[in-house]
Design a protein around this motif. Structure first.
Motif, PDB file in Angstrom:
ATOM      1  N   ARG A 187       0.859  -1.093   0.478  1.00  0.00           N
ATOM      2  CA  ARG A 187      -0.203  -0.240   0.590  1.00  0.00           C
ATOM      3  C   ARG A 187       0.682   1.673  -0.485  1.00  0.00           C
ATOM      4  NH1 ARG A 187      -4.109  -0.441   4.461  1.00  0.00           N
ATOM      5  NH2 ARG A 187      -5.131  -1.394   2.982  1.00  0.00           N
ATOM      6  N   CYS A 188       1.693   1.610   1.382  1.00  0.00           N
ATOM      7  CA  CYS A 188       2.550   2.500   1.106  1.00  0.00           C
ATOM      8  C   CYS A 188       3.739   3.097   0.693  1.00  0.00           C
ATOM      9  CB  CYS A 188       1.892   3.136   2.534  1.00  0.00           C
ATOM     10  SG  CYS A 188       3.246   2.308   3.742  1.00  0.00           S
ATOM     11  N   PHE A 189       4.298   1.513   0.534  1.00  0.00           N
ATOM     12  CA  PHE A 189       5.631   1.008   0.186  1.00  0.00           C
ATOM     13  C   PHE A 189       6.920   1.307   1.225  1.00  0.00           C
ATOM     14  CE2 PHE A 189       3.094   1.680  -3.436  1.00  0.00           C
ATOM     15  CZ  PHE A 189       3.601   0.831  -3.847  1.00  0.00           C
ATOM     16  N   ASN A 190       6.314   1.711   2.069  1.00  0.00           N
ATOM     17  CA  ASN A 190       7.246   1.036   3.904  1.00  0.00           C
ATOM     18  C   ASN A 190       7.636  -0.762   3.718  1.00  0.00           C
ATOM     19  OD1 ASN A 190       8.821   1.750   5.790  1.00  0.00           O
ATOM     20  ND2 ASN A 190       7.058   2.157   6.860  1.00  0.00           N
ATOM     21  N   VAL A 191       9.180  -0.954   4.399  1.00  0.00           N
ATOM     22  CA  VAL A 191       9.271  -1.632   4.473  1.00  0.00           C
ATOM     23  C   VAL A 191       8.257  -2.702   5.046  1.00  0.00           C
ATOM     24  CG1 VAL A 191      11.982  -1.396   3.848  1.00  0.00           C
ATOM     25  CG2 VAL A 191      11.041  -1.327   6.896  1.00  0.00           C
ATOM     26  N   ALA A 244      12.089   8.858  10.720  1.00  0.00           N
ATOM     27  CA  ALA A 244      12.492   9.545  11.189  1.00  0.00           C
ATOM     28  C   ALA A 244      11.108  10.168  11.559  1.00  0.00           C
ATOM     29  CB  ALA A 244      13.167  10.449  10.697  1.00  0.00           C
ATOM     30  N   ILE A 245      10.187  10.300  10.959  1.00  0.00           N
ATOM     31  CA  ILE A 245       9.080  11.603  11.039  1.00  0.00           C
ATOM     32  C   ILE A 245       8.200  10.447  12.306  1.00  0.00           C
ATOM     33  CG2 ILE A 245       6.673  11.784  10.704  1.00  0.00           C
ATOM     34  CD1 ILE A 245       8.353  12.333   7.520  1.00  0.00           C
ATOM     35  N   GLU A 246       8.350   9.108  12.236  1.00  0.00           N
ATOM     36  CA  GLU A 246       8.378   8.415  13.681  1.00  0.00           C
ATOM     37  C   GLU A 246       8.054   8.312  14.745  1.00  0.00           C
ATOM     38  OE1 GLU A 246       4.957   6.179  13.711  1.00  0.00           O
ATOM     39  OE2 GLU A 246       4.143   7.954  12.143  1.00  0.00           O
ATOM     40  N   ARG A 247       9.355   9.058  14.794  1.00  0.00           N
ATOM     41  CA  ARG A 247      10.727   8.889  16.781  1.00  0.00           C
ATOM     42  C   ARG A 247       9.758  10.485  16.382  1.00  0.00           C
ATOM     43  NH1 ARG A 247      15.654   7.312  13.671  1.00  0.00           N
ATOM     44  NH2 ARG A 247      16.315   9.232  13.446  1.00  0.00           N
ATOM     45  N   THR A 248       9.699  10.972  15.950  1.00  0.00           N
ATOM     46  CA  THR A 248       8.855  12.573  16.525  1.00  0.00           C
ATOM     47  C   THR A 248       6.912  12.606  17.299  1.00  0.00           C
ATOM     48  OG1 THR A 248       7.394  12.459  14.707  1.00  0.00           O
ATOM     49  CG2 THR A 248      10.081  14.256  14.454  1.00  0.00           C
ATOM     50  N   GLY A 249       7.174  11.422  16.876  1.00  0.00           N
ATOM     51  CA  GLY A 249       5.179  10.580  17.731  1.00  0.00           C
ATOM     52  C   GLY A 249       4.397  12.028  17.644  1.00  0.00           C
ATOM     53  N   GLU A 250       4.938  12.941  16.274  1.00  0.00           N
ATOM     54  CA  GLU A 250       3.121  13.982  15.914  1.00  0.00           C
ATOM     55  C   GLU A 250       2.407  13.464  14.713  1.00  0.00           C
ATOM     56  OE1 GLU A 250       3.459  16.706  17.305  1.00  0.00           O
ATOM     57  OE2 GLU A 250       4.654  16.360  19.385  1.00  0.00           O
ATOM     58  N   PHE A 251       3.449  12.515  14.148  1.00  0.00           N
ATOM     59  CA  PHE A 251       1.958  12.021  13.249  1.00  0.00           C
ATOM     60  C   PHE A 251       1.055  11.166  13.107  1.00  0.00           C
ATOM     61  CE2 PHE A 251       1.399  10.388   8.968  1.00  0.00           C
ATOM     62  CZ  PHE A 251       0.323  11.190   8.081  1.00  0.00           C
ATOM     63  N   ARG A 252      -0.173  11.221  13.290  1.00  0.00           N
ATOM     64  CA  ARG A 252      -0.909  10.230  13.658  1.00  0.00           C
ATOM     65  C   ARG A 252      -1.217   9.334  11.818  1.00  0.00           C
ATOM     66  NH1 ARG A 252       0.748   6.602  16.303  1.00  0.00           N
ATOM     67  NH2 ARG A 252      -1.196   6.003  16.099  1.00  0.00           N
ATOM     68  N   GLY A 253      -1.311  10.338  10.418  1.00  0.00           N
ATOM     69  CA  GLY A 253      -1.923   9.570   9.684  1.00  0.00           C
ATOM     70  C   GLY A 253      -0.988   8.263   8.800  1.00  0.00           C
ATOM     71  N   ARG A 254      -1.406   8.742   7.615  1.00  0.00           N
ATOM     72  CA  ARG A 254      -0.317   7.247   6.019  1.00  0.00           C
ATOM     73  C   ARG A 254       0.808   7.663   5.556  1.00  0.00           C
ATOM     74  NH1 ARG A 254      -3.307   3.066   8.094  1.00  0.00           N
ATOM     75  NH2 ARG A 254      -5.326   3.358   8.417  1.00  0.00           N
ATOM     76  N   GLU A 268       2.496  -8.181   3.655  1.00  0.00           N
ATOM     77  CA  GLU A 268       1.650  -7.955   2.777  1.00  0.00           C
ATOM     78  C   GLU A 268       1.822  -6.121   2.740  1.00  0.00           C
ATOM     79  OE1 GLU A 268      -1.520  -7.388  -0.509  1.00  0.00           O
ATOM     80  OE2 GLU A 268      -1.897  -9.470   0.885  1.00  0.00           O
ATOM     81  N   LEU A 269       0.984  -5.943   3.971  1.00  0.00           N
ATOM     82  CA  LEU A 269       1.466  -4.309   4.772  1.00  0.00           C
ATOM     83  C   LEU A 269       2.548  -4.383   5.789  1.00  0.00           C
ATOM     84  CD1 LEU A 269      -2.680  -4.079   4.406  1.00  0.00           C
ATOM     85  CD2 LEU A 269      -1.384  -3.492   2.529  1.00  0.00           C
ATOM     86  N   CYS A 270       2.934  -3.698   5.974  1.00  0.00           N
ATOM     87  CA  CYS A 270       3.068  -2.932   7.324  1.00  0.00           C
ATOM     88  C   CYS A 270       2.448  -2.214   8.556  1.00  0.00           C
ATOM     89  CB  CYS A 270       4.272  -1.521   6.597  1.00  0.00           C
ATOM     90  SG  CYS A 270       3.286  -0.058   5.970  1.00  0.00           S
ATOM     91  N   ARG A 271       2.957  -2.405   9.728  1.00  0.00           N
ATOM     92  CA  ARG A 271       2.397  -1.964  10.603  1.00  0.00           C
ATOM     93  C   ARG A 271       1.517  -0.834  10.489  1.00  0.00           C
ATOM     94  NH1 ARG A 271       4.769   1.215  14.245  1.00  0.00           N
ATOM     95  NH2 ARG A 271       6.592   2.221  13.222  1.00  0.00           N
ATOM     96  N   ILE A 272       2.478   0.232   9.918  1.00  0.00           N
ATOM     97  CA  ILE A 272       1.645   1.380   9.927  1.00  0.00           C
ATOM     98  C   ILE A 272       0.261   2.046   9.410  1.00  0.00           C
ATOM     99  CG2 ILE A 272       1.090   4.013   9.359  1.00  0.00           C
ATOM    100  CD1 ILE A 272       4.983   3.674   9.943  1.00  0.00           C
ATOM    101  N   CYS A 273       0.852   0.424   8.415  1.00  0.00           N
ATOM    102  CA  CYS A 273      -0.718   0.205   7.297  1.00  0.00           C
ATOM    103  C   CYS A 273      -1.309  -0.593   7.683  1.00  0.00           C
ATOM    104  CB  CYS A 273      -0.891  -0.246   5.555  1.00  0.00           C
ATOM    105  SG  CYS A 273       0.412   1.204   4.933  1.00  0.00           S
ATOM    106  N   ARG A 274      -1.668  -1.263   8.876  1.00  0.00           N
ATOM    107  CA  ARG A 274      -2.410  -2.576   9.437  1.00  0.00           C
ATOM    108  C   ARG A 274      -2.608  -1.834  10.759  1.00  0.00           C
ATOM    109  NH1 ARG A 274       2.543  -5.863   9.229  1.00  0.00           N
ATOM    110  NH2 ARG A 274       2.718  -5.521  11.401  1.00  0.00           N
ATOM    111  N   ASP A 275      -2.650  -0.809  11.339  1.00  0.00           N
ATOM    112  CA  ASP A 275      -3.340   0.544  12.522  1.00  0.00           C
ATOM    113  C   ASP A 275      -4.268   0.951  11.954  1.00  0.00           C
ATOM    114  OD1 ASP A 275      -3.472   1.931  14.448  1.00  0.00           O
ATOM    115  OD2 ASP A 275      -1.144   3.132  14.956  1.00  0.00           O
ATOM    116  N   PRO A 276      -5.019   0.133  12.353  1.00  0.00           N
ATOM    117  CA  PRO A 276      -6.785   1.151  12.275  1.00  0.00           C
ATOM    118  C   PRO A 276      -6.807   2.825  13.352  1.00  0.00           C
ATOM    119  CG  PRO A 276      -6.723  -0.678  14.344  1.00  0.00           C
ATOM    120  CD  PRO A 276      -4.867  -0.764  13.118  1.00  0.00           C
ATOM    121  N   ARG A 277      -6.087   2.803  13.879  1.00  0.00           N
ATOM    122  CA  ARG A 277      -5.858   3.306  14.545  1.00  0.00           C
ATOM    123  C   ARG A 277      -5.747   5.242  13.722  1.00  0.00           C
ATOM    124  NH1 ARG A 277      -2.586   2.169  19.781  1.00  0.00           N
ATOM    125  NH2 ARG A 277      -1.682   1.263  17.641  1.00  0.00           N
TER     126      ARG A 277
END
Length: 197
Positions: A58-62, A92-102, A66-75
């Motif tokens: 879906r997002c082409f992250n590692v 790098a962005i996930e480490r900030t804890g500021e972004f909760r989108g896709r 089939e889907l990464c943990r972020i794409c599987r997260d319903p929150r």
């Protein structure tokens, strides 16, 4: 310089990004003097990463599925997408804890000198994801260099007819930096991106 297996190892290590000839030699001799159990564990980790890790469909992250943990997260919110160049940018962005989108990982940036154009990136896949209308804001988090700016500008023009709110990460002075050491471009961007206090 050396012969046989040790030179082969130095040559292979030297092909890695950011590893020069001296570093390759140091790493090779470290491996040579390391405990065989540690070397075996390193070899197994290298083999496992090639066997198990792939790109999220879906997002082409590692991912290891089939889907990464972020794409599987319903929150996570489907209303905000953050476009990055590489999977390491997601971390790098996930480490900030500021972004909760896709996320959407392009797989690089537009670079005509290297022969990389829009068709070499995952822009078509991004447009497909945006077509369902769930996304309201597209954050362009490409690198603040010539290639990243060109990619961000291209994407902004491409998605403008979709009516999305397109934003770009702010850039400017680093925390703890001195004004006298800032280059003109960085200082100019800091002035452009100033905000009320």
């Amino acid at each position: 310089m050396y012969e046989g297996a040790i030179q082969d190892l130095i040559d292979e290590l030297g092909r890695l990004p950011g590893v020069g000839p001296k570093s390759a030699q140091r790493i090779a001799f470290h491996v040579l003097s390391a405990d065989p159990v540690d070397v075996k564990r390193l070899a197994q980790a290298l083999q496992r990463v090639k066997e198990l890790v792939r790109f999220c469909t879906r997002c082409f992250n590692v991912a290891e599925a089939e889907l990464c943990r972020i794409c599987r997260d319903p929150r996570r919110s489907d209303e905000v997408f953050c476009v990055v160049e590489e999977p390491k940018d997601v971390v790098a962005i996930e480490r900030t804890g500021e972004f909760r989108g896709r996320y959407h990982v392009l797989g690089g940036a537009i670079n005509p000198l290297e022969g990389i154009g829009p068709d070499n990136l995952r822009i078509r896949e991004l447009m497909t994801r945006l077509a369902d209308g769930a996304c309201k804001e597209l954050i362009l988090a490409t690198d603040p260099n010539t290639e990243g700016e060109a990619t961000a500008t291209y994407l902004a023009l491409l998605v403008k007819p979709m009516g999305l709110n397109v934003t770009r990460l702010a850039s400017g002075l680093p925390v703890g930096g001195d004004l006298e050491y800032a280059d003109e471009i960085t200082l100019g961007r800091a002035f452009e991106g100033r905000r009320a206090v």
